[in-house]
Design a protein around this motif. Sequence first.
Motif, mmCIF file in Angstrom:
data_model
loop_
_atom_site.group_PDB
_atom_site.id
_atom_site.type_symbol
_atom_site.label_atom_id
_atom_site.label_comp_id
_atom_site.label_asym_id
_atom_site.label_seq_id
_atom_site.Cartn_x
_atom_site.Cartn_y
_atom_site.Cartn_z
ATOM 1 N N ILE A 4 0.841 -1.206 0.000
ATOM 2 C CA ILE A 4 0.000 0.000 0.000
ATOM 3 C C ILE A 4 0.878 1.259 0.000
ATOM 4 O O ILE A 4 0.595 2.227 -0.722
ATOM 5 N N LEU A 5 1.959 1.239 0.760
ATOM 6 C CA LEU A 5 2.852 2.421 0.782
ATOM 7 C C LEU A 5 3.469 2.668 -0.596
ATOM 8 O O LEU A 5 3.668 3.809 -1.006
ATOM 9 N N LYS A 6 3.747 1.581 -1.297
ATOM 10 C CA LYS A 6 4.285 1.720 -2.653
ATOM 11 C C LYS A 6 3.233 2.351 -3.566
ATOM 12 O O LYS A 6 3.533 3.268 -4.337
ATOM 13 N N LYS A 7 1.979 1.880 -3.448
ATOM 14 C CA LYS A 7 0.894 2.463 -4.255
ATOM 15 C C LYS A 7 0.688 3.933 -3.923
ATOM 16 O O LYS A 7 0.291 4.725 -4.778
ATOM 17 N N LYS A 8 0.959 4.304 -2.687
ATOM 18 C CA LYS A 8 0.804 5.695 -2.270
ATOM 19 C C LYS A 8 2.074 6.506 -2.578
ATOM 20 O O LYS A 8 2.231 7.624 -2.078
ATOM 21 N N ARG A 9 2.967 5.917 -3.349
ATOM 22 C CA ARG A 9 4.186 6.582 -3.824
ATOM 23 C C ARG A 9 5.069 7.118 -2.705
ATOM 24 O O ARG A 9 5.680 8.184 -2.818
ATOM 25 N N GLN A 10 5.141 6.371 -1.638
ATOM 26 C CA GLN A 10 6.057 6.728 -0.556
ATOM 27 C C GLN A 10 7.442 6.154 -0.882
ATOM 28 O O GLN A 10 7.548 5.083 -1.475
ATOM 29 N N HIS A 57 12.192 8.548 2.897
ATOM 30 C CA HIS A 57 12.358 9.982 2.670
ATOM 31 C C HIS A 57 10.993 10.655 2.724
ATOM 32 O O HIS A 57 10.125 10.369 1.901
ATOM 33 N N GLU A 58 10.832 11.517 3.696
ATOM 34 C CA GLU A 58 9.571 12.255 3.872
ATOM 35 C C GLU A 58 8.335 11.363 3.788
ATOM 36 O O GLU A 58 7.365 11.690 3.097
ATOM 37 N N VAL A 59 8.405 10.254 4.495
ATOM 38 C CA VAL A 59 7.260 9.340 4.525
ATOM 39 C C VAL A 59 6.113 10.023 5.283
ATOM 40 O O VAL A 59 6.314 10.578 6.361
ATOM 41 N N GLN A 60 4.931 9.993 4.687
ATOM 42 C CA GLN A 60 3.777 10.670 5.294
ATOM 43 C C GLN A 60 3.118 9.803 6.365
ATOM 44 O O GLN A 60 2.779 8.640 6.104
ATOM 45 N N GLU A 61 2.922 10.377 7.512
ATOM 46 C CA GLU A 61 2.290 9.653 8.618
ATOM 47 C C GLU A 61 0.906 9.141 8.214
ATOM 48 O O GLU A 61 0.544 8.000 8.523
ATOM 49 N N ASP A 62 0.146 9.966 7.516
ATOM 50 C CA ASP A 62 -1.199 9.546 7.104
ATOM 51 C C ASP A 62 -1.174 8.305 6.221
ATOM 52 O O ASP A 62 -2.074 7.459 6.299
ATOM 53 N N MET A 77 -7.641 -12.079 20.622
ATOM 54 C CA MET A 77 -6.828 -11.285 21.564
ATOM 55 C C MET A 77 -6.788 -9.840 21.078
ATOM 56 O O MET A 77 -6.930 -9.574 19.883
ATOM 57 N N PRO A 78 -6.598 -8.904 22.016
ATOM 58 C CA PRO A 78 -6.422 -7.513 21.601
ATOM 59 C C PRO A 78 -5.051 -7.332 20.940
ATOM 60 O O PRO A 78 -4.067 -7.917 21.392
ATOM 61 N N ILE A 79 -5.016 -6.554 19.861
ATOM 62 C CA ILE A 79 -3.759 -6.288 19.160
ATOM 63 C C ILE A 79 -3.574 -4.773 19.071
ATOM 64 O O ILE A 79 -4.397 -4.070 18.479
ATOM 65 N N VAL A 80 -2.511 -4.279 19.696
ATOM 66 C CA VAL A 80 -2.176 -2.853 19.656
ATOM 67 C C VAL A 80 -1.317 -2.584 18.421
ATOM 68 O O VAL A 80 -0.450 -3.387 18.082
ATOM 69 N N LEU A 81 -1.583 -1.470 17.742
ATOM 70 C CA LEU A 81 -0.862 -1.146 16.505
ATOM 71 C C LEU A 81 -0.010 0.115 16.688
ATOM 72 O O LEU A 81 -0.539 1.224 16.796
ATOM 73 N N ASN A 82 1.300 -0.080 16.744
ATOM 74 C CA ASN A 82 2.247 1.027 16.905
ATOM 75 C C ASN A 82 2.970 1.298 15.601
ATOM 76 O O ASN A 82 3.158 0.386 14.799
ATOM 77 N N TYR A 83 3.412 2.535 15.424
ATOM 78 C CA TYR A 83 4.266 2.802 14.268
ATOM 79 C C TYR A 83 5.354 3.801 14.630
ATOM 80 O O TYR A 83 5.201 4.608 15.557
ATOM 81 N N GLU A 84 6.442 3.680 13.883
ATOM 82 C CA GLU A 84 7.602 4.560 14.051
ATOM 83 C C GLU A 84 8.061 4.939 12.653
ATOM 84 O O GLU A 84 8.250 4.066 11.804
ATOM 85 N N ILE A 85 8.202 6.224 12.402
ATOM 86 C CA ILE A 85 8.638 6.673 11.074
ATOM 87 C C ILE A 85 9.995 7.354 11.228
ATOM 88 O O ILE A 85 10.171 8.227 12.087
ATOM 89 N N TYR A 86 10.949 6.912 10.420
ATOM 90 C CA TYR A 86 12.314 7.426 10.480
ATOM 91 C C TYR A 86 12.669 8.087 9.157
ATOM 92 O O TYR A 86 12.263 7.616 8.093
ATOM 93 N N GLU A 87 13.440 9.152 9.228
ATOM 94 C CA GLU A 87 13.974 9.786 8.021
ATOM 95 C C GLU A 87 15.327 9.152 7.717
ATOM 96 O O GLU A 87 16.187 9.056 8.602
ATOM 97 N N ASP A 88 15.471 8.704 6.484
ATOM 98 C CA ASP A 88 16.736 8.096 6.056
ATOM 99 C C ASP A 88 17.742 9.212 5.799
ATOM 100 O O ASP A 88 17.540 10.060 4.923
#
Lengths: 157, 157
Positions: B59-65, B98-103, B127-138
């Motif tokens: 999906i990130l590839k389709k969103k041109r990230q 590079h400038e990956v969009q949080e949205d 079971m409950p599943i928590v979804l975390n994310y971390e975005i880093y600039e290369d």
Amino acid sequence: MQAKVIWKGDMGFVGQADTGFTVDLDAAAAVGGHDGGFRPMELMAISLAGCTAMDVISILKKKRQTITGFDVRVDADQAGEHPHAFTSAAITYAVVGHEVQEDAVRRAMELSAVRYCPAQSMLSQVMPIVLNYEIYEDEGENQHSMKIKGVLELNEQ
Amino acid sequence: MQAKVIWKGDMGFVGQADTGFTVDLDAAAAVGGHDGGFRPMELMAISLAGCTAMDVISILKKKRQTITGFDVRVDADQAGEHPHAFTSAAITYAVVGHEVQEDAVRRAMELSAVRYCPAQSMLSQVMPIVLNYEIYEDEGENQHSMKIKGVLELNEQ
């Protein structure tokens, strides 16, 4: 318990877990992969097969059964619609040995299903799982003959 | 879909599935194994990580990230009592680029959770599943700096 998958490019990932072993995952060419590893849902099916297989072999050993061959197969049906979840599965335990007792096999399968196997405990909450078994007599020289074939109904027990 | 595990002796098995790949499974020495392969529940966690990771990267590839690194970690808690089922899990998506969009990351995670990932669809029912994310600039030369860290609440969407 911690496990992770690390991206290798395109749809390829390497999976690793606490024990340090690694496994390649990939998608089919039709969806942008290179068919370079397991599909993720194959690993879920192997997880289920392996979990109950370890229970059953260890219980059969405790019950002093003479086992010379053993495999556990999972046949899972996947929904045609997204997210293509498993909708049902059949686990087939194929036991080869010398005068293996049907009762011992049935009891080992039951204990795995109702007490010991975490994968089965979790997945049986979201889909029906049929439990089949096949017992073969080992005739030596890699020959074996089917002795009995059955289905374990857990509510029969 | 079919997968099976074939006994190698003691608690060792080789797992294989329709695609033909194989993976070793084994138990710890403490329970009669030789630590020669994955624990079955590690493969379940890798299945979950790999399934959602493939969705999100595609999906990130389709969103041109512009993604230069990506891994997905699953931390699962197991019950102390038999059958030691997973009781909860956290999935952490670490995206480097590079400038990956949080949205874009949040939307990809959401689509995987609610529409595409069969493992997540099944396991989130038990079971409950928590979804975390971390975005880093290369920053180049294998350096990257954390840009943002968040949690996706599905009912917020």
